[in-house]
Design a protein around this motif. Structure first.
Motif, PDB file in Angstrom:
ATOM      1  N   VAL A 117       5.228   3.000  -8.074  1.00 44.23           N
ATOM      2  CA  VAL A 117       4.434   1.885  -7.425  1.00 44.23           C
ATOM      3  C   VAL A 117       5.313   1.272  -6.644  1.00 44.23           C
ATOM      4  CG1 VAL A 117       2.795  -0.144  -7.608  1.00 44.23           C
ATOM      5  CG2 VAL A 117       2.323   1.988  -9.228  1.00 44.23           C
ATOM      6  N   PRO A 118       5.123   1.100  -5.227  1.00 43.51           N
ATOM      7  CA  PRO A 118       6.243   0.277  -4.548  1.00 43.51           C
ATOM      8  C   PRO A 118       6.183  -1.310  -4.563  1.00 43.51           C
ATOM      9  CG  PRO A 118       4.374   1.213  -3.264  1.00 43.51           C
ATOM     10  CD  PRO A 118       4.047   1.470  -4.648  1.00 43.51           C
ATOM     11  N   VAL A 172       0.118  13.736  -3.278  1.00 43.96           N
ATOM     12  CA  VAL A 172      -1.011  13.024  -4.120  1.00 43.96           C
ATOM     13  C   VAL A 172      -1.030  11.660  -3.808  1.00 43.96           C
ATOM     14  CG1 VAL A 172      -1.187  12.276  -6.698  1.00 43.96           C
ATOM     15  CG2 VAL A 172      -0.231  14.479  -6.211  1.00 43.96           C
ATOM     16  N   ILE A 173      -2.434  11.176  -3.881  1.00 45.39           N
ATOM     17  CA  ILE A 173      -2.770   9.996  -3.640  1.00 45.39           C
ATOM     18  C   ILE A 173      -3.221   9.089  -4.911  1.00 45.39           C
ATOM     19  CG2 ILE A 173      -5.067  10.270  -2.955  1.00 45.39           C
ATOM     20  CD1 ILE A 173      -4.594   7.990  -0.718  1.00 45.39           C
ATOM     21  N   ALA A 174      -2.646   8.142  -5.186  1.00 44.65           N
ATOM     22  CA  ALA A 174      -3.113   7.411  -6.419  1.00 44.65           C
ATOM     23  C   ALA A 174      -3.499   6.038  -6.173  1.00 44.65           C
ATOM     24  CB  ALA A 174      -1.839   7.570  -7.292  1.00 44.65           C
ATOM     25  N   ASP A 175      -4.082   5.421  -7.100  1.00 45.91           N
ATOM     26  CA  ASP A 175      -4.941   4.268  -7.244  1.00 45.91           C
ATOM     27  C   ASP A 175      -3.940   3.454  -8.270  1.00 45.91           C
ATOM     28  OD1 ASP A 175      -6.882   1.817  -6.912  1.00 45.91           O
ATOM     29  OD2 ASP A 175      -7.176   2.495  -8.998  1.00 45.91           O
ATOM     30  N   VAL A 220      -1.018   4.435  -3.510  1.00 45.42           N
ATOM     31  CA  VAL A 220       0.140   4.984  -3.315  1.00 45.42           C
ATOM     32  C   VAL A 220       0.165   6.644  -2.626  1.00 45.42           C
ATOM     33  CG1 VAL A 220       0.642   5.398  -5.547  1.00 45.42           C
ATOM     34  CG2 VAL A 220       2.751   4.972  -3.924  1.00 45.42           C
ATOM     35  N   LEU A 221       1.042   6.941  -1.836  1.00 43.86           N
ATOM     36  CA  LEU A 221       1.106   8.303  -1.656  1.00 43.86           C
ATOM     37  C   LEU A 221       2.403   8.787  -2.181  1.00 43.86           C
ATOM     38  CD1 LEU A 221      -0.178  10.531  -0.036  1.00 43.86           C
ATOM     39  CD2 LEU A 221       1.260  10.043   1.935  1.00 43.86           C
ATOM     40  N   GLY A 252       3.063   3.147   0.145  1.00 43.29           N
ATOM     41  CA  GLY A 252       1.898   2.263  -0.503  1.00 43.29           C
ATOM     42  C   GLY A 252       1.291   1.159   0.139  1.00 43.29           C
ATOM     43  N   VAL A 253       0.111   0.713  -0.413  1.00 39.29           N
ATOM     44  CA  VAL A 253      -0.462  -0.349   0.040  1.00 39.29           C
ATOM     45  C   VAL A 253      -1.026  -1.408  -1.041  1.00 39.29           C
ATOM     46  CG1 VAL A 253      -2.550   0.883   0.456  1.00 39.29           C
ATOM     47  CG2 VAL A 253      -2.113  -1.142   2.144  1.00 39.29           C
ATOM     48  N   LEU A 254      -0.745  -2.538  -0.881  1.00 40.64           N
ATOM     49  CA  LEU A 254      -1.384  -3.512  -1.835  1.00 40.64           C
ATOM     50  C   LEU A 254      -2.580  -4.279  -1.030  1.00 40.64           C
ATOM     51  CD1 LEU A 254      -1.101  -4.795  -4.630  1.00 40.64           C
ATOM     52  CD2 LEU A 254       0.288  -6.574  -3.651  1.00 40.64           C
ATOM     53  N   TYR A 255      -3.643  -4.254  -1.722  1.00 43.03           N
ATOM     54  CA  TYR A 255      -4.780  -4.884  -0.890  1.00 43.03           C
ATOM     55  C   TYR A 255      -4.690  -6.312  -1.309  1.00 43.03           C
ATOM     56  CZ  TYR A 255      -6.512  -0.284   0.081  1.00 43.03           C
ATOM     57  OH  TYR A 255      -6.642   1.164   0.542  1.00 43.03           O
ATOM     58  N   PRO A 256      -5.065  -6.979  -0.291  1.00 39.68           N
ATOM     59  CA  PRO A 256      -5.317  -8.636  -0.491  1.00 39.68           C
ATOM     60  C   PRO A 256      -6.445  -8.934  -1.429  1.00 39.68           C
ATOM     61  CG  PRO A 256      -5.988  -8.129   1.480  1.00 39.68           C
ATOM     62  CD  PRO A 256      -5.693  -6.868   1.069  1.00 39.68           C
TER      63      PRO A 256
END
Length: 164
Positions: free
Chosen positions: A105-106, A127-130, A140-141, A159-163
């Motif tokens: 996780v980034p 793989v895409i992961a939640d 995250v990819l 990776g992306v973190l949602y607000p």
């Protein structure tokens, strides 16, 4: 007198026949409505099934187990796609117990340790992961690949973190 009796019987018979005709006609029309209603419902159900089938096909387009080329790639390495999925999934989930959260996780967790919750295999490489820390979440990819010794390596691509 006899003629009057026959005349009354004749009128009674005609009235009875008219009553029977009208009654049978209303029953027939009612049954026709039911048949047309059921036919319409059947067509709508078939249409809905076609839409659902199309949606399922669309959702499964990026799926390791549905991708013949990806499975062939893994078979050429001497691996089975099912075994690869289990191996990768186990290794990713095993990293969740790391002291600072999953290193794939980034981002660092703000309310706790970031852990990967759900995984979807896209093909033989990605793989895409939640992930989530209980309050914040993101995706995250992850790239996975096997070296010449068939040793598994994992690398975070993005990776992306949602607000919140």
């Amino acid at each position: 007198m006899r003629n009057k009796i026959f005349m009354y019987l004749f009128f009674f018979a005609i009235l009875f026949i008219i009553f029977q005709y009208m009654n049978e006609k209303s029953i027939f029309e009612s049954q026709e409505k039911q048949i047309s209603s059921l036919t319409k419902q059947k067509k709508e159900a078939d249409s809905l099934m076609n839409v659902q089938d199309d949606a399922i096909l669309e959702l499964n387009y990026f799926n390791l187990m549905k991708n013949d080329k990806a499975m062939t790639y893994l078979e050429n390495l001497g691996l089975e796609a099912d075994a690869v999925q289990n191996m990768v999934r186990d290794q990713i989930y095993d990293l969740n117990v790391a002291p600072n959260g999953n290193p794939l996780v980034p981002v660092d967790g703000m309310e706790g340790k970031m852990r990967i919750n759900k995984i979807k295999f896209l093909n033989h490489r990605w793989v895409i992961a939640d992930f989530s820390d209980g309050t914040y979440w993101g995706e995250v990819l992850i790239e996975y690949f096997f070296d010449e010794n068939n040793e598994l390596s994992l690398r975070t691509m993005e990776g992306v973190l949602y607000p919140n």
